[in-house]
Structures are given as C-alpha cells and as structure tokens.
Write a protein that holds these residues in place. Sequence first.
Motif, PDB file in Angstrom:
ATOM      1  N   ASP A  81       0.827  -1.202   0.000  1.00 62.59           N
ATOM      2  CA  ASP A  81       0.000   0.000   0.000  1.00 62.59           C
ATOM      3  C   ASP A  81       0.861   1.252   0.000  1.00 62.59           C
ATOM      4  N   ALA A  82       2.097   1.100   0.499  1.00 66.67           N
ATOM      5  CA  ALA A  82       3.001   2.250   0.485  1.00 66.67           C
ATOM      6  C   ALA A  82       4.417   1.798   0.762  1.00 66.67           C
ATOM      7  N   VAL A  83       5.367   2.617   0.276  1.00 69.30           N
ATOM      8  CA  VAL A  83       6.765   2.428   0.630  1.00 69.30           C
ATOM      9  C   VAL A  83       7.151   3.592   1.526  1.00 69.30           C
ATOM     10  N   VAL A  84       7.727   3.280   2.682  1.00 68.38           N
ATOM     11  CA  VAL A  84       8.280   4.332   3.530  1.00 68.38           C
ATOM     12  C   VAL A  84       9.772   4.348   3.243  1.00 68.38           C
ATOM     13  N   LEU A  85      10.208   5.413   2.572  1.00 71.09           N
ATOM     14  CA  LEU A  85      11.582   5.483   2.102  1.00 71.09           C
ATOM     15  C   LEU A  85      12.406   6.290   3.096  1.00 71.09           C
ATOM     16  N   ILE A 102      12.216   4.515  -6.806  1.00 71.95           N
ATOM     17  CA  ILE A 102      10.985   4.053  -6.146  1.00 71.95           C
ATOM     18  C   ILE A 102       9.773   4.786  -6.714  1.00 71.95           C
ATOM     19  N   LEU A 103       9.904   6.102  -6.868  1.00 73.42           N
ATOM     20  CA  LEU A 103       8.760   6.878  -7.371  1.00 73.42           C
ATOM     21  C   LEU A 103       8.382   6.426  -8.774  1.00 73.42           C
ATOM     22  N   ALA A 104       9.404   6.101  -9.595  1.00 77.76           N
ATOM     23  CA  ALA A 104       9.120   5.685 -10.968  1.00 77.76           C
ATOM     24  C   ALA A 104       8.457   4.311 -11.024  1.00 77.76           C
ATOM     25  N   SER A 105       8.626   3.527  -9.947  1.00 79.23           N
ATOM     26  CA  SER A 105       8.066   2.171  -9.963  1.00 79.23           C
ATOM     27  C   SER A 105       6.555   2.168  -9.800  1.00 79.23           C
ATOM     28  N   GLY A 106       5.976   3.329  -9.502  1.00 75.35           N
ATOM     29  CA  GLY A 106       4.527   3.411  -9.376  1.00 75.35           C
ATOM     30  C   GLY A 106       4.007   3.073  -7.995  1.00 75.35           C
ATOM     31  N   LEU A 107       4.901   2.733  -7.063  1.00 77.27           N
ATOM     32  CA  LEU A 107       4.453   2.454  -5.698  1.00 77.27           C
ATOM     33  C   LEU A 107       4.171   3.782  -4.994  1.00 77.27           C
ATOM     34  N   PRO A 108       3.057   3.838  -4.241  1.00 81.17           N
ATOM     35  CA  PRO A 108       2.825   5.044  -3.438  1.00 81.17           C
ATOM     36  C   PRO A 108       3.943   5.139  -2.396  1.00 81.17           C
ATOM     37  N   ALA A 109       4.488   6.346  -2.204  1.00 81.51           N
ATOM     38  CA  ALA A 109       5.631   6.441  -1.291  1.00 81.51           C
ATOM     39  C   ALA A 109       5.535   7.668  -0.402  1.00 81.51           C
ATOM     40  N   VAL A 110       6.157   7.570   0.754  1.00 84.19           N
ATOM     41  CA  VAL A 110       6.414   8.743   1.589  1.00 84.19           C
ATOM     42  C   VAL A 110       7.906   8.725   1.906  1.00 84.19           C
ATOM     43  N   VAL A 111       8.483   9.922   2.058  1.00 86.76           N
ATOM     44  CA  VAL A 111       9.929  10.006   2.262  1.00 86.76           C
ATOM     45  C   VAL A 111      10.226  10.503   3.675  1.00 86.76           C
ATOM     46  N   VAL A 112      11.070   9.753   4.381  1.00 90.26           N
ATOM     47  CA  VAL A 112      11.509  10.163   5.718  1.00 90.26           C
ATOM     48  C   VAL A 112      12.977  10.544   5.618  1.00 90.26           C
ATOM     49  N   LEU A 113      13.280  11.820   5.865  1.00 85.78           N
ATOM     50  CA  LEU A 113      14.679  12.246   5.894  1.00 85.78           C
ATOM     51  C   LEU A 113      15.155  12.121   7.330  1.00 85.78           C
ATOM     52  N   ASN A 114      16.001  11.124   7.556  1.00 93.15           N
ATOM     53  CA  ASN A 114      16.439  10.838   8.927  1.00 93.15           C
ATOM     54  C   ASN A 114      17.751  11.571   9.233  1.00 93.15           C
ATOM     55  N   LYS A 133       7.386  19.431  -2.728  1.00 95.71           N
ATOM     56  CA  LYS A 133       6.699  19.883  -3.931  1.00 95.71           C
ATOM     57  C   LYS A 133       7.336  19.274  -5.184  1.00 95.71           C
ATOM     58  N   LYS A 134       8.671  19.285  -5.205  1.00 94.75           N
ATOM     59  CA  LYS A 134       9.373  18.751  -6.379  1.00 94.75           C
ATOM     60  C   LYS A 134       9.157  17.244  -6.547  1.00 94.75           C
ATOM     61  N   LEU A 135       9.180  16.513  -5.435  1.00 96.58           N
ATOM     62  CA  LEU A 135       9.028  15.050  -5.522  1.00 96.58           C
ATOM     63  C   LEU A 135       7.567  14.661  -5.737  1.00 96.58           C
ATOM     64  N   GLY A 136       6.652  15.487  -5.240  1.00 96.40           N
ATOM     65  CA  GLY A 136       5.234  15.169  -5.384  1.00 96.40           C
ATOM     66  C   GLY A 136       4.740  14.143  -4.372  1.00 96.40           C
ATOM     67  N   VAL A 137       5.513  13.878  -3.325  1.00 95.61           N
ATOM     68  CA  VAL A 137       5.048  12.995  -2.247  1.00 95.61           C
ATOM     69  C   VAL A 137       5.394  13.659  -0.914  1.00 95.61           C
ATOM     70  N   SER A 138       4.757  13.163   0.160  1.00 97.75           N
ATOM     71  CA  SER A 138       5.002  13.760   1.474  1.00 97.75           C
ATOM     72  C   SER A 138       6.427  13.497   1.948  1.00 97.75           C
ATOM     73  N   VAL A 139       7.019  14.488   2.598  1.00102.14           N
ATOM     74  CA  VAL A 139       8.380  14.358   3.122  1.00102.14           C
ATOM     75  C   VAL A 139       8.382  14.815   4.578  1.00102.14           C
ATOM     76  N   ALA A 140       9.030  14.046   5.440  1.00108.30           N
ATOM     77  CA  ALA A 140       9.167  14.465   6.835  1.00108.30           C
ATOM     78  C   ALA A 140      10.636  14.423   7.225  1.00108.30           C
ATOM     79  N   LEU A 141      11.099  15.453   7.944  1.00100.67           N
ATOM     80  CA  LEU A 141      12.479  15.507   8.415  1.00100.67           C
ATOM     81  C   LEU A 141      12.491  15.105   9.883  1.00100.67           C
ATOM     82  N   VAL A 142      13.199  14.020  10.217  1.00103.19           N
ATOM     83  CA  VAL A 142      13.161  13.514  11.586  1.00103.19           C
ATOM     84  C   VAL A 142      14.558  13.129  12.075  1.00103.19           C
TER      85      VAL A 142
END
Lengths: 589, 76
Positions: A81-85, A102-114, A133-142
């Motif tokens: 259902d999603a990839v947490v990258l 990952i984004l090109a593979s068509g899997l829904p993704a969210v990005v975690v910047l650790n 905005k550039k990636l088009g998916v949610s990004v969180a910095l943690v």
Amino acid sequence: MKRFALIGLPNTGKSTLFNRLTGMSQRVGNWPGLTVDLTSARVLLGGRMVELVDLPGVNDLTGYTDDEAVVRDVLMSTAFDAVVLVLNAAQLDRQLPLAMQILASGLPAVVVLNMADEARLMGIQLDVDALQKKLGVSVALVSAKRMEGWPRLMDMLNRQASGAEPAVHAQLDKVPETQQAIALAHACLQGVWSLPPVLPVGQTEKVDAWLMHPWLGLPLFFGFMALLFNLTYQIGTPLQDLVGSGLDWFKEAALGHWLAPLPAIAQSLLLDGIWQGVSTVLTFAPILFVFFILMAMVEDSGYLARAAYLTDAFMARLGLDGRGFVMQLMGFGCNVPAILGTRVMRERKQRLLTMLIIPFSLCSARLQVVVFFSGILFRPQQAPWVLLLLYLLSFAVAIFTAWVFKHRYRGNEAFLLELPPYRLPGLRHMLIRAAGEVRAFLELASSFILMGVVLVWLVSHIPAGQDKTLADILGSVMAPVLDPIGIRHELAVALLVGFVAKEILLGGLAVIYGVPEAGLGAALLHHLDWSSAMSFLIFTLIYVPCLSTVAAIRRESKSRAFTALSVAWSVLLAWVIAFVFYQGVHYLR
Amino acid sequence: MVSLDKFPLGCKGVVDSLELSDEAVRRVAAFGLIPGSQFCLSRRAPFGGPLVLEVGCTRFLLRRSLARFIRVKVAE
C-alpha cells in the motif's frame, strides 16, 4: 490489513525508525523463497492495522547484489500500500537516486529524511517543503534516535494508511537506470539541498586519527576485541552457570521426583535425553543475549567499519572482507553467536565462506577439553605451549579452509563500505534486537538439538544383544575409520556425544570408562597411550564444534547442502590431520 | 591524470572516468563516485589495504584493486 515496506540505503537508521514505530511487537521470519529473514510488525496507523516490513538496506533498485535482488523479489511478488523510504538527510546527493527509482516504480511512497541532527551539525541547507513539492510525495524531516519531527511523521503515515486505494505491485521495468536516476536526483536537489562550502571537522575525524592510525590502529583494535571478548564472558559465563545450575536444581528437586513413578528407561530418556537437550539449548541464551548487545554496540557505533578498514588487507587475500575477522575472533568464545553475527556481511558468498571457517575457532567449550587433556598428557611446564600450538593449529586450519574455498565463494571485488560518523547506540534499540535474535535462535535450535540429544541417548541405550548396546556396534562398524587414527572403538560414542556439545564430552568419557569425573585422568592414562590420546584430542578440536553451531549454520545459510558441506569438511579435515599425526608419530618411533 | 590508487594522500580530486563493469559502476556510483564528482582521499591503510574517500558528507572505504580502474585528476 494494509502493508507498508520500509526501504532505504544501509546505515540510514532504518532499523532504529522501525523499532521506534513498532516496539516489541516485531517478528523475524522467513519470507517465501528468500535466503534472508525479514523483520515485520503490526502497527496501528490511521485507525487501521498496518503490517510494516523492514527490507534490507539497498543502494540501487537495478543492481545485482544479494540484498538488491531480495528487495526486487519482494516488491515484485507482494503488493504494497506504500513504501516508507528512509534517507540520510546529510547524504541526499547520493541517496535521492533511490527515491527517484521508487517513485518511478509506481508504488505510493512517503519520504523520511532521517538524521536531522547530524545534517544540522554539518551545516546542510535543506528546504523540506520545496523538496516535497518537487518530488510530489510527502516528506518528513526527523531524527529517529531523538524522536525529533515525530508529529509530522505520524501525521504523514496516518494519512497514508487511511487512504482507500488498493495495494499495488512495483513496475520494475519503469525504474530508471542508475545514471539516469542520479541525473534526475541532482536536478531535483538544485536550490533545495546544499552542502556548506567547507564541512566542519567533527569529533569523528579526531577519533579516527587514533582508531585508524597506520600503526596504532591495529593494536587498539586487538585491545578492543580483547575487551569485548572478556566482557561477553565475564558477564555471560556467570549468567550461563546460573541458568545451568537453576536447570540442574529443577531436575534434581522437581523433575526427578515427578518422574519417579515411571519405569527406569522412560526416566532416563526424559532426564538424560530430552531434559539434557533442553538445558543445553537454554544455557546458550544468556551468552547470546550479551553477545548481541555488545555486537550491536560495535556495529551501531560505527566501529565495525573501522575494524574492516584495519584488517581488510589480510582478509582480502583469503577472499574475505574485514568484518569476517571480527566474527572469527568472536568465535574463540563461542561459535554460535559468531555464526549468527555474520549477518552484518550482506553478500551471501562472503557470509558462507566466513561461516565455513568460524567453526575452527577453538571455542571455550573445546578449551575445557584441551586443558584437561594437556594437563594429563604433558608436564605442567609443557602444557601452556601445547595449548598455544593447538590455538595456532585452529588458526592454520581456518586459513587453509578459506584458501581452499575462496574460489568457490569468491566475493565481489567491488567492496565498498561506508564509514559512518561515530554514533551513540540506542539502548532500547539494542535490547529489542538482542531479545529478538535470541528468541529466533532458540526456536530453531530447540527442535534441532533435541533431536540430536535423543538420538545419542537412543544409540547408547538401545540393547543390541549380549550385553551390548547400539554404541558398541557403532564402535565396531566405525573401526576401519577409527583404527588408522588410533582412536579406540569405545570412544566412537564419545565423539558422538561431542558432536552434540563439547561441554558434555568429558562427562561422556567418564561414563564410558565407568569412573567418576575426578578419576577420569587416571582412567584415560590407563586405557589410552599418548599418541592415541593426542589423536583423539586433535580430532575433537577440528571436527564439528557442536549441534548448536550446526543449527546456527543451517538457520543462517538456509541451505541443507551447505550445512552438510560444513559438517563433512570439518570431519574430513579432522580425520586427515589426526591420521597424519598418529601415523607420523608411529613412523618416527 | 592518474588512477585513484596512485593519487596523493590528503588531496582533493575530480573523477574523470570509471573503467569498470556496469555492476561495479553501480556500486561505486551509490557512494557518489561518478565522472565529474569531487572527492578527497583521506586515508590509505597500510599493507596494501583499502583507501578512505570523502564525497560530500559520505566517507567510505574502497579497495585498491578497484581504485586502479578509476581515473582521476587533481582538483583545480
């Protein structure tokens, strides 16, 4: 139930994040068709149960390393259902290409910047919203270690889990090649992420000036290893003894009592067979637990990569990488955790080769046998030198084995390893990991070892006519193999007992000669001549360390053929060396 | 232009070309070593052991047997 995959490069703190999200509910398990175990856990996200699967760390989706193949296989065979990258915020220049794939593979993704904390210290400029905005998916910095940025991360994961779209398979044919992904990533990072013109000199460089010093590095490494080794056994052995005596007490005080009404043969099977097996396995638990905590410290702190740097020149000649050296040394304490520890090496062939040589490390259980034998066979002044010789023999046999098999298990020459900044390992993370490892090992080993112990019991108790047991028959059947190396027939059973565990070998010998263990020395001298006793000792040193080691090899290699090869090779080598020794002594006489 | 294993210690350089198989290029690229990228050679292990490179914020070791096939030049 929804299913999320956790993907990232090695050393991005992926496992720390996984532990933060899942706690103790995780389960290490086999994934159909894979040669590695995957860890997964169920968590409640967005009001739904989500199975979070921790995939091995990979650099690239199009590569051919073992881990990359595993990730591709899982993504192709299972709908997510999603990839947490998970990416290291300080290294987006080399890590973002994976996101592009990952984004090109068509899997829904969210990005975690650790590792937000490290990126801040480095002075990295990062605009999270612009990147999103550039990636088009949610990004969180943690920072997974400090649980920084958690509200935004949880909000992002909850939203992802509450969506109604069906799970999808990755379309790997749409994934861009490495070069193309790098170009895409660099374009994406323009104006969003940048390194400072001059990186600050951190603590890591100052520490490395000592730990990676051309002359001081190796002595310090051996010092650390000695410390690690001593800590494992200073802490682990008393715990092991405690568990051992607790189990013995239970056997004497309770079990013996309860089983008293049963016929003698059934009592013996339950006590000397099954209970013996159970306690053998359980006494391993404390030492494994301590070992895994200490190994996690070495690995998570970043020192393991430095150890690889220091020992790689030597190990590369044996077809191994530097991390194998650490495991080989740990094997001198106990082979079982050392075998399980080879998991840090991500290339299967390298792991197999390392697993093949670890069983020759003279472990503490075998040391007991060696000390006993050298005590009765040699004068007190000679005994330490004999011990040293036997240690050298075990090293020589390991090196010879690596040399013989290095072409068969040739590792990839393109060996690169990140030297991460020194990090303080998280206690919670280490405890969770150690507990999981110990549990997983006990699950497998218990059935395996139980089987072996019961088998030995049967052999030595089943009558075979004329006051003989199967064991006596075994001795005569084995005669053509045992005679050339001077091992007497009655000792065939002792070798079988030693196959289960070297800890019970001396006890087994005492039973064979019908003496209490205190009188064993005199009895052995009476029954065996010097060369025959030495031959037995050499054989004992080199052949299979114990059933638990075999179980560990079986678990880690996931291959019966490889496990059989490891057992057969060590028995063959033991026989040949004992043969050369025994016949050589007789020739010289 | 020299191969990376002959590059002077402590100097900054630029990757010129990778004379490696596709798979090796992929592995090297994953650490940021691609034609045009800047690096610093910070350590060289004794007895022919590995090199330590810095690319951006990433420090990593690579074997000399691999470095031999990476052509580099000193950064201006």
